[in-house]
Write a protein that holds these residues in place. Structure first.
Motif, short mmCIF file in Angstrom:
data_model
loop_
_atom_site.label_atom_id
_atom_site.label_comp_id
_atom_site.label_asym_id
_atom_site.label_seq_id
_atom_site.Cartn_x
_atom_site.Cartn_y
_atom_site.Cartn_z
N ASN A 39 0.66 -1.06 0.12
CA ASN A 39 0.07 0.16 0.03
C ASN A 39 0.80 1.18 -0.08
N PRO A 40 1.68 1.40 -1.27
CA PRO A 40 1.60 0.82 -2.19
C PRO A 40 2.60 -0.36 -2.22
N LYS A 41 2.67 -1.16 -2.84
CA LYS A 41 3.60 -2.44 -2.96
C LYS A 41 4.82 -1.99 -3.58
N VAL A 42 5.93 -2.31 -2.80
CA VAL A 42 7.14 -2.14 -3.14
C VAL A 42 7.73 -2.85 -4.26
N ASP A 43 8.39 -2.26 -5.09
CA ASP A 43 9.16 -3.28 -6.02
C ASP A 43 10.69 -3.61 -5.94
N ALA A 44 11.49 -2.57 -5.52
CA ALA A 44 12.77 -2.66 -4.89
C ALA A 44 13.11 -1.72 -3.86
N ILE A 45 14.21 -2.07 -3.03
CA ILE A 45 14.65 -1.20 -1.93
C ILE A 45 16.15 -1.05 -1.80
N PHE A 46 16.52 0.07 -1.60
CA PHE A 46 17.95 0.64 -1.19
C PHE A 46 18.14 0.68 0.17
N GLY A 47 19.28 0.31 0.66
CA GLY A 47 19.92 0.89 1.96
C GLY A 47 21.41 0.98 2.07
N LEU A 48 21.87 1.65 2.91
CA LEU A 48 23.27 1.61 2.96
C LEU A 48 23.56 1.86 4.43
N HIS A 49 24.83 1.44 4.83
CA HIS A 49 25.66 1.56 6.03
C HIS A 49 26.75 2.28 6.07
N ILE A 50 27.21 3.38 6.99
CA ILE A 50 28.13 3.95 7.17
C ILE A 50 29.26 3.08 7.65
N ASN A 51 30.24 3.27 7.24
CA ASN A 51 31.64 2.42 7.88
C ASN A 51 32.77 3.20 8.27
N SER A 52 33.18 3.01 9.52
CA SER A 52 34.26 3.99 10.07
C SER A 52 35.57 3.42 9.49
N GLY A 53 35.51 2.60 8.78
CA GLY A 53 36.99 1.96 8.39
C GLY A 53 37.06 2.27 6.92
N THR A 54 35.95 2.74 6.20
CA THR A 54 36.23 2.97 4.99
C THR A 54 36.26 4.66 4.74
N PRO A 55 37.34 5.09 3.93
CA PRO A 55 37.38 6.35 3.47
C PRO A 55 36.27 7.06 3.10
N ASP A 102 33.04 10.71 10.27
CA ASP A 102 33.43 11.94 9.62
C ASP A 102 32.18 12.46 8.83
N ASP A 103 31.74 13.82 9.34
CA ASP A 103 30.55 14.24 8.77
C ASP A 103 30.55 14.41 7.48
N ASN A 104 31.65 14.59 6.72
CA ASN A 104 31.84 14.92 5.34
C ASN A 104 31.58 13.61 4.39
N GLY A 105 31.15 12.59 5.12
CA GLY A 105 31.08 11.42 4.20
C GLY A 105 29.49 11.29 3.93
N MET A 106 28.48 12.11 4.42
CA MET A 106 27.25 11.75 4.44
C MET A 106 26.53 12.36 3.27
N GLY A 147 31.62 5.24 2.87
CA GLY A 147 32.82 5.48 3.69
C GLY A 147 32.57 6.72 4.99
N GLY A 148 33.33 6.59 6.09
CA GLY A 148 32.81 7.55 6.95
C GLY A 148 34.22 7.96 7.71
N MET A 149 35.28 7.37 7.21
CA MET A 149 36.54 7.75 7.98
C MET A 149 37.34 8.76 7.38
N THR A 150 37.79 9.67 8.18
CA THR A 150 38.62 10.84 7.60
C THR A 150 39.82 10.44 6.69
N PRO A 151 39.69 10.63 5.47
CA PRO A 151 40.87 10.16 4.76
C PRO A 151 42.30 10.57 5.32
N GLY A 152 43.22 9.65 5.18
CA GLY A 152 44.65 9.73 5.77
C GLY A 152 44.65 9.23 7.19
#
Length: 426
Positions: free
Chosen positions: A188-204, A405-409, A385-390
């Motif tokens: 109501n309405p019926k979903v055809d596909a779904i997306f999701g994400l997860h922030i990661n502290s170890g990915t730049p 890191d806020d800059n990842g969002m 990615g949510g880790m500050t580069p470097g």
């Protein structure tokens, strides 16, 4: 020749229209970033535990209503669902963010550090967004604002799912994705596909990691109850020691992983996280309880491991003169990315983040109840990615020192927005 010129003119006009649309969205992205960061800081300072996200839900619902989005509240206790209908009819895409925090006491010097405390399982504890759900919530609120402003570009419907209790409902309560589905969130309405994400502290910051098929593990919680015979600690031959039996069971369970599981196909884990037995140093107790988790990424391996755990538990206990029971409860299924959907959306991700920043990753033995949505419709779940580069050190999720890191969002906002538009307008 006229036909060829007309074709070229059409291409130029289409290109100009696309540039105008992108320019409009780029302005929206620039204007939304500050808001997204402010929302994230607010949620981080005001975290709420699973099934208790009342104020979080109020803020989300108020924002969606201000955008003219149809809003449903109190879905699966504290969940919020927004429905945005585009200019023309079409498919329905769902975007999901989890909103709950963890019973973790924050240990850093962030200006928006959480000082919230609460009671969890009868114990006073700090409360912290130690897994990044505050960023997920803020990102999806940003996506909602941009898509609401550009609904004339949407052919179809976008359903925004703000899900409580991803970390698990308190004992004795239902919650999370399973309860949202039970209450009809995919209809109501019926979903055809779904997306999701997860922030990661170890990915730049700036990097997206993805995988087709299983990207996160199925999670089971198991309980083993061992029965022995109580006796004096000075006369073990007069009884049956459930602690010794427990040690042998733990040792045996690990051979299921090291000697029976095809680890070249997928990873698997058996962990005993809690043992309870005895009351006094000189008494061999009557019973012991073992509680732990199983993580699998392959359905056949999952079936084999659980079957062998039951067989081994009962057989080992019997061999040492005692008895044991094995029970298991599913926490999540395999987070399974639909191959066709990933291939369809990969060009969008590469366009938004840049080819070199969209990277294939290996599966993780962490679990996600996003998997329950993927059992119903094709889904695509990826890491942001949510880790500050470097940075040379990244604090793990679920720890007091966890940082993002806020800059990842902003990349998360752009990616989910563009994926939604491309999916609906393909």
């Amino acid at each position: 020749m006229k036909t060829k010129n007309k074709f070229i003119l059409t291409l130029l006009l289409c290109g100009s229209a696309l540039q105008a649309q992108n320019y409009k969205l780029e302005n929206d992205y620039k204007n939304i970033e500050k808001k997204v960061i402010e929302w994230r800081h607010h949620f981080h300072q005001n975290p709420e535990l699973s099934n208790r996200e009342f104020k979080t839900a109020e803020k989300i619902a108020a924002h969606l209503k201000s955008l003219g989005i149809e809003v449903q509240t109190k879905v699966a206790i504290t969940g919020v669902v927004g429905i945005l209908k585009g200019k023309k009819p079409g498919k329905v895409i769902a975007l999901r963010a989890d909103i709950d925090a963890l019973p973790v006491t924050e240990r850093n010097n962030l200006p928006f550090k959480s000082n919230v405390t609460d009671t969890f399982l009868g114990v006073e504890t700090g409360v912290m967004h130690a897994c990044g759900h505050d960023t997920h919530t803020a990102i999806l609120m940003g996506v909602a604002e941009i898509l609401a402003k550009n609904k004339d570009k949407i052919n179809g419907t976008v359903k925004f799912i703000f899900q409580p209790a991803e970390e698990g409902a308190p004992p004795g309560e239902e919650g999370g994705a399973a309860l949202m589905i039970k209450e009809g969130v995919m209809e109501n309405p019926k979903v055809d596909a779904i997306f999701g994400l997860h922030i990661n502290s170890g990915t730049p910051v700036g990097v997206i990691k993805y995988k087709t098929e299983g990207i996160m593990a199925a999670v089971e919680r198991f309980v083993i109850n061992v029965k022995g015979k109580q006796t004096h600690g000075s006369q073990p031959w007069s009884g049956v020691d459930p602690i010794v039996i427990s040690a042998k069971i733990i040792d045996g369970l690990q051979t299921i992983i090291s000697r029976e599981s095809k680890l070249t196909e997928e990873a698997a884990v058996i962990t005993v996280g809690k043992i309870t037995s005895g009351v006094r140093f000189n008494i061999i107790p009557e019973s012991a309880e073992l509680i732990g988790t199983v993580r699998t990424l392959n359905p056949d391996m999952r079936e084999l491991i659980l079957r062998r755990m039951k067989e081994m538990t009962e057989t080992i206990a019997k061999a040492y003169g005692g008895s044991a029971t094995f029970s298991v409860e599913s926490q999540t299924s395999i987070t399974y990315n639909d191959i066709a959907l990933v291939n369809q959306m990969l060009p969008t991700m590469q366009r938004v983040a840049g080819n070199k920043n969209v990277q294939l990753t290996k599966a993780t033995t962490g679990g996600e109840d996003f998997s329950y949505f993927q059992e119903l419709v094709p889904g695509f779940y990826f890491f942001l990615g949510g880790m500050t580069p470097g940075n040379k050190e990244a604090y793990p999720h679920h720890t007091p020192d966890f940082k993002i890191d806020d800059n990842g969002m902003l990349l998360g906002v752009k990616t989910l927005t563009e994926m939604s538009l491309d999916y609906l307008n393909k």
